[in-house]
Scaffold this motif. Structure first.
Motif, PDB file in Angstrom:
ATOM      1  N   MET A   1      10.156  19.456  46.885  1.00 15.40           N
ATOM      2  CA  MET A   1       9.739  18.128  46.390  1.00 15.40           C
ATOM      3  C   MET A   1      10.927  17.173  46.402  1.00 15.40           C
ATOM      4  O   MET A   1      11.965  17.437  45.800  1.00 15.40           O
ATOM      5  N   ALA A   2      10.771  16.076  47.110  1.00 13.26           N
ATOM      6  CA  ALA A   2      11.838  15.065  47.127  1.00 13.26           C
ATOM      7  C   ALA A   2      11.814  14.291  45.810  1.00 13.26           C
ATOM      8  O   ALA A   2      10.820  14.314  45.091  1.00 13.26           O
ATOM      9  N   GLN A   3      12.908  13.614  45.523  1.00  9.92           N
ATOM     10  CA  GLN A   3      12.934  12.781  44.318  1.00  9.92           C
ATOM     11  C   GLN A   3      12.207  11.484  44.616  1.00  9.92           C
ATOM     12  O   GLN A   3      12.563  10.760  45.545  1.00  9.92           O
ATOM     13  N   LEU A   4      11.202  11.210  43.790  1.00 10.50           N
ATOM     14  CA  LEU A   4      10.371  10.026  44.059  1.00 10.50           C
ATOM     15  C   LEU A   4      10.645   8.893  43.069  1.00 10.50           C
ATOM     16  O   LEU A   4      10.116   7.799  43.218  1.00 10.50           O
ATOM     17  N   ASN A   5      11.462   9.180  42.056  1.00  5.42           N
ATOM     18  CA  ASN A   5      11.626   8.176  41.003  1.00  5.42           C
ATOM     19  C   ASN A   5      12.428   6.953  41.460  1.00  5.42           C
ATOM     20  O   ASN A   5      13.389   7.080  42.215  1.00  5.42           O
ATOM     21  N   ASN A  15       7.413   7.654  40.324  1.00  4.35           N
ATOM     22  CA  ASN A  15       7.240   7.505  41.778  1.00  4.35           C
ATOM     23  C   ASN A  15       6.932   6.039  42.043  1.00  4.35           C
ATOM     24  O   ASN A  15       6.607   5.287  41.114  1.00  4.35           O
ATOM     25  N   PRO A  16       7.040   5.592  43.302  1.00  9.27           N
ATOM     26  CA  PRO A  16       6.940   4.151  43.558  1.00  9.27           C
ATOM     27  C   PRO A  16       5.508   3.616  43.672  1.00  9.27           C
ATOM     28  O   PRO A  16       5.322   2.478  44.119  1.00  9.27           O
ATOM     29  N   GLY A 281       1.701  11.884  50.178  1.00  6.84           N
ATOM     30  CA  GLY A 281       2.072  11.552  51.555  1.00  6.84           C
ATOM     31  C   GLY A 281       3.504  11.057  51.659  1.00  6.84           C
ATOM     32  O   GLY A 281       4.207  11.360  52.633  1.00  6.84           O
ATOM     33  N   ILE A 282       3.953  10.298  50.664  1.00  7.72           N
ATOM     34  CA  ILE A 282       5.350   9.818  50.668  1.00  7.72           C
ATOM     35  C   ILE A 282       6.285  11.023  50.534  1.00  7.72           C
ATOM     36  O   ILE A 282       7.294  11.137  51.232  1.00  7.72           O
ATOM     37  N   GLN A 292      16.445  13.348  50.487  1.00 10.80           N
ATOM     38  CA  GLN A 292      16.424  13.919  49.142  1.00 10.80           C
ATOM     39  C   GLN A 292      15.645  13.026  48.190  1.00 10.80           C
ATOM     40  O   GLN A 292      15.025  13.504  47.252  1.00 10.80           O
ATOM     41  N   SER A 293      15.745  11.714  48.438  1.00 11.27           N
ATOM     42  CA  SER A 293      15.201  10.741  47.487  1.00 11.27           C
ATOM     43  C   SER A 293      14.524   9.604  48.224  1.00 11.27           C
ATOM     44  O   SER A 293      14.946   9.196  49.318  1.00 11.27           O
TER      45      SER A 293
END
Lengths: 304, 261
Positions: A1-5, A15-16, A281-282, A292-293
């Motif tokens: 899981m990538a960082q979505l914050n 997340n965005p 999807g992102i 990573q992010s």
């Protein structure tokens, strides 16, 4: 899981992905379909100082890959919001952002002042771009002077994150964005709907009761993307992009163009689960591209 | 009572063409269908083409819990309904259901009148079955332009006495449903009137019912986007201001409505 914050000023989003005002009710309407807390936040239906009945039916027209609406900010006013809706919104742990509209500077200020008192509302989105009201609304968002006037006045009474939602119905949207940035906005969101119309050739009458309305949906996406890119180039504050986002690919285009977060609007009407699919999807895109992010792709558009 | 709304892929198992612009699609689902009530509707996707961006709302025409089937009476009006109405057995459609409120049920032993105009018969089949299941009984009055547009007459006539009107006189009494003699003796015969059809027809039925002192419930069909109360596009004017047809309706007591214009 990538960082979505991502962060929008003091606002921390897991997340965005946000929802666009007027397309997601107060969130409750979607509780059957998704866990609303999975979203970065929700922007709830516009609130005005007084109760508004909105425009007469018909308020909607379907057009190729889009729709026109002329709802006209139907809502029960700030007191009702504070006493009846806000207590129910407290159940959400995600960011609940209020959309604030008005017909005079004073009425925007009155709503913003009330919203400032509500602990569970960490941000407002100042709607100076609604094309469907006779007074106020878009009129404030189509000149730098009036956009500045209302933003400054609201800034004086609002301590938390102030997002100003911009109208695409202007000659140069970057100028308006700069004007509200100078006036104390913490972020801008764009685009609101495009002023538009539809005609029924059988009756030779306009489809909408108001003759003109606001166009949204995939039809507006290329215009919205261009404007988000232009504004992101011009301002230092975060940009929240929206306009026809229907899937993760669309959302990623806006992020690449410089949006720190995105709002999903009309697509909620077709697939009430679309927001969660976009978040997933992102994440897949980031993992696939070795990021990573999500911050690594924001504004990462290669133009040379 | 809140039944959780679901997004489901339904498989068409039967396509019955009623005439050149109406069909009944009977569908089943791999998952158990939620309980569907008379008057409720579904938002059906016609896929994403330039002309069929949004879902289309259709009444629940019939629902069989034991067989896990639901049917829709599709009027082919434009691109979207043409795509949905031409689906054949084996093909799938994506739906959101159940949506909206439902008709209120009469008490045991009561007799009610169901009125329908054109494809307004769509919700009346399940309504008639539900009325009977509630221990009440019904008569059914349907009207249409001509004989060809009087639909589901065989199915409906099994559920109550069926009266018909046609504008051209090709079947039943010539005229509108409001011209039929049963409309003259509502108070004497019925505890309630239900109506679904074009707005002018429902308004005319409601006017007679109200004048006769009989309660009248109507099912409205406004243009919708979301169907779940989020967009506020499908409003109708009521005595309490604008209400959403999709969530506050589609069924309203006629006394609540101001009717458009």
């Amino acid at each position: 899981m990538a960082q979505l914050n991502v962060n929008i000023d003091k606002l921390k989003l897991a997340n965005p992905v946000l929802t666009a005002s007027g397309t997601f009710g107060y969130g409750f309407e979607f509780d059957d379909f998704i866990d609303v807390n999975d979203l970065g936040g929700i922007v709830v239906k516009a609130t005005t100082e007084e109760h508004r009945e909105g425009n007469k039916y018909p308020r909607m027209a379907e057009t190729p890959h889009g729709m026109l609406n002329a709802v006209g900010l139907q809502n029960k006013g700030i007191k009702y919001f504070r006493d009846e809706i806000y207590p129910k919104l407290r159940k959400y742990s995600t960011n609940v952002i209020a959309n604030v509209s008005g017909s005079t500077v004073e009425s925007y200020v009155a709503v913003a002042r009330e919203m400032n008192q509500l602990d569970h509302i960490p941000a407002i989105e100042l709607n100076i771009s609604c094309p469907n009201v006779k007074e106020g609304g878009m009129a404030f968002g189509t000149s730098c002077a009036s956009a500045q006037e209302v933003t400054k006045a609201v800034r004086e009474v609002y301590d938390k994150t102030l997002i100003v939602k911009l109208s695409p119905n202007v000659t140069n949207i970057a100028d308006i964005a700069l004007a509200v940035e100078e006036s104390g906005a913490d972020a801008v969101s764009l685009i609101n709907t495009l002023l538009s119309m539809a005609i029924d050739i059988r009756t030779q009458r306009p489809v909408l009761s108001t003759i003109t309305g606001g166009l949204s949906g995939p039809a507006v996406k290329p215009v919205a993307l261009r404007m988000v890119w232009q504004v992101a180039q011009a301002v230092k504050i975060p940009v929240i992009g929206m306009g026809g986002i229907t899937n993760a690919e669309d959302a990623i285009e806006f992020l690449l163009a410089g949006a720190t977060a995105i709002e999903v609007g009309t697509a909620n009407f077709i697939d009430p689960q679309v927001t969660v699919k976009i978040i997933n999807g992102i994440n897949e895109y980031l993992e696939h591209t070795g990021c990573q992010s999500v911050n690594e792709i924001i504004g990462a558009l290669k133009t040379k | 009572m809140h039944t959780k709304k679901q997004i489901l892929d339904l498989q068409v198992i039967k396509h019955t063409s009623l005439n050149d612009h109406h069909a009944v699609l009977t569908c089943t689902s791999e998952k158990k269908l939620p309980t569907l009530l008379a008057g409720q509707f579904a938002e059906i996707s016609a896929g994403d083409t330039a002309g069929t961006f949004l879902r289309r709302p259709f009444s629940i025409h019939d629902y069989n819990k034991d067989e896990n089937t639901v049917s829709f009476l599709i009027q082919i009006k434009g691109n979207g309904s043409a795509i949905i109405g031409s689906l054949q057995p084996g093909e799938y459609m994506n739906v959101i259901l159940p949506l909206g409120n439902s008709f209120s049920m009469p008490a045991q032993g009561e007799k009610v009148l169901l009125t329908g105009g054109g494809c307004g018969v769509a919700p009346l089949l399940l309504l008639a079955k539900s009325v009977i299941a509630a221990g009440a009984s019904c008569d059914i009055l349907i009207g249409a332009r001509d004989e060809d547009n009087l639909m589901e007459t065989e199915e409906l006539s099994e559920l109550g006495t069926l009266f018909t009107t046609t504008e051209d006189g090709s079947e039943g009494i010539q005229g509108f449903v409001t011209d039929h003699p049963v409309m003259q003796e509502l108070k004497e015969n019925y505890s309630k009137v239900y109506s679904c059809g074009p707005d002018p027809m429902m308004k005319a039925v409601a006017t007679i019912a109200e004048a006769s002192g009989v309660d009248c419930e109507v099912s409205l069909e406004n243009t919708m986007a979301c169907g779940i109360g989020a967009c506020l596009c499908c409003v109708t004017e009521t005595t309490e201001g604008h209400k959403c047809v999709c969530t506050d309706g589609p069924v309203f007591n006629s006394k609540e409505l101001k009717w458009h214009n």
